[in-house]
Design a protein around this motif. Structure first.
Motif, short mmCIF file in Angstrom:
data_model
loop_
_atom_site.label_atom_id
_atom_site.label_comp_id
_atom_site.label_asym_id
_atom_site.label_seq_id
_atom_site.Cartn_x
_atom_site.Cartn_y
_atom_site.Cartn_z
N HIS A 164 5.36 -9.25 2.31
CA HIS A 164 5.24 -7.88 1.82
C HIS A 164 6.48 -7.53 0.99
O HIS A 164 7.39 -8.33 0.87
CB HIS A 164 5.05 -6.90 2.98
CG HIS A 164 6.15 -6.94 4.00
ND1 HIS A 164 6.22 -7.90 4.99
CD2 HIS A 164 7.24 -6.15 4.19
CE1 HIS A 164 7.28 -7.70 5.74
NE2 HIS A 164 7.93 -6.64 5.28
N MET A 171 1.58 -6.18 8.77
CA MET A 171 2.25 -6.48 7.52
C MET A 171 3.60 -7.14 7.73
O MET A 171 4.06 -7.94 6.91
CB MET A 171 2.43 -5.21 6.68
CG MET A 171 1.17 -4.73 6.00
SD MET A 171 0.49 -5.96 4.85
CE MET A 171 1.81 -6.04 3.65
N TYR A 231 -1.35 -1.36 10.86
CA TYR A 231 -1.15 -1.98 9.55
C TYR A 231 0.30 -2.41 9.37
O TYR A 231 0.58 -3.52 8.89
CB TYR A 231 -1.54 -0.98 8.46
CG TYR A 231 -1.23 -1.43 7.05
CD1 TYR A 231 -2.10 -2.26 6.35
CD2 TYR A 231 -0.06 -1.02 6.42
CE1 TYR A 231 -1.82 -2.67 5.05
CE2 TYR A 231 0.23 -1.43 5.13
CZ TYR A 231 -0.64 -2.25 4.45
OH TYR A 231 -0.35 -2.66 3.16
N GLN A 276 -2.24 -5.01 -0.86
CA GLN A 276 -0.97 -4.30 -0.94
C GLN A 276 -0.57 -4.11 -2.40
O GLN A 276 -1.18 -4.69 -3.30
CB GLN A 276 0.12 -5.05 -0.18
CG GLN A 276 0.37 -6.47 -0.68
CD GLN A 276 1.47 -7.16 0.12
OE1 GLN A 276 2.65 -6.85 -0.03
NE2 GLN A 276 1.07 -8.09 0.99
N MET A 314 0.84 -1.20 0.00
CA MET A 314 0.00 0.00 0.00
C MET A 314 0.87 1.24 0.00
O MET A 314 1.91 1.28 0.66
CB MET A 314 -0.93 -0.01 1.22
CG MET A 314 -1.86 1.19 1.28
SD MET A 314 -3.13 1.06 2.57
CE MET A 314 -2.12 1.22 4.05
N ASP A 341 -4.98 6.57 1.13
CA ASP A 341 -4.43 5.46 0.38
C ASP A 341 -4.78 5.55 -1.11
O ASP A 341 -5.40 6.53 -1.55
CB ASP A 341 -4.86 4.12 0.97
CG ASP A 341 -6.36 3.86 0.83
OD1 ASP A 341 -7.02 4.49 -0.01
OD2 ASP A 341 -6.89 3.00 1.58
#
Length: 218
Positions: free
Chosen positions: A72, A67, A63, A141, A1, A49
């Motif tokens: 990620h 994550m 978050y 993401q 993100m 976002d």
């Protein structure tokens, strides 16, 4: 993100204006936002976002914590090969990601039947990669997809239109799957020499060699 920061800046004599940042990784956005607050001249700091939803600072911090325990910083290399003589296709994907402070690489290939061109094989490889992302629990993401197919990269990024019915069908399936997973794709076109891992896997699939493996990178 990725997060965009929007804030109102006020000078000593009361003049105000609104600033908006570029898109930033969440951690960078939080650091900059906290620094802006320390100046005492920034107010109404808003974190937005890529879907234009606003986030509170505590939500962004939560978050980041979540994550870190999930895959990620994901990069996906994909390639597809097609043998005209046998009408067989080979698909190859390589996925790099971080999880719990460690780096990993996943490699997989697969044969494919029922395809009619190299472009279809490339699309099928991209679709295989997205299915694998779902199995890895990569959701909500931004993911970087890297390939050497001008057709797939330019069509999926919207640079080129897709006219062939088969390719349109693949593109639609991929878009639906990405939306289901909440993945925001970033497509990058690279020369074949920078996609050798996925290319080799696709070739090995055509030769009947199945490869599936995941390792921690040191």
């Amino acid at each position: 993100m990725k997060i965009t920061i929007e804030w109102t800046y006020k000078t000593n004599n009361g003049v105000e204006t609104v600033f908006r940042s570029d898109e930033l990784p969440v951690a960078h956005a939080l650091t900059i936002g906290e620094d802006l607050e320390k100046t005492g001249r920034a107010k109404s700091i808003t974190y937005i976002d890529q879907h234009d939803s606003t986030w509170m600072v505590k939500e962004l911090k939560k978050y980041i914590q979540e994550m870190d325990t999930e895959p990620h910083n994901v990069r996906v290399y994909f390639d597809g090969g097609y043998d005209i003589q046998t009408s067989q296709a080979g698909l190859g994907i390589v996925i790099y990601y971080e999880q719990n402070g460690k780096n990993y690489r996943l490699r997989r290939n697969a044969p494919a039947v029922g395809l009619n061109s190299n472009n279809e094989a490339e699309y099928a490889a991209l679709h295989l990669a997205i299915v694998e992302l779902d199995l890895l629990d990569v959701h909500h993401q931004t993911v970087q997809f890297i390939g050497d197919s001008q057709v797939v990269i330019n069509q999926m990024s919207g640079e080129w239109p897709a006219y062939e019915k088969e390719l349109v069908s693949w593109a639609d399936r991929i878009d639906i799957k990405l939306n289901e997973l909440g993945i925001t794709p970033e497509f990058e076109l690279v020369p074949r020499k920078l996609n050798t891992e996925a290319d080799r896997l696709a070739t090995q699939a055509l030769q009947g060699t199945d490869i599936t493996g995941q390792i921690e990178l040191q």
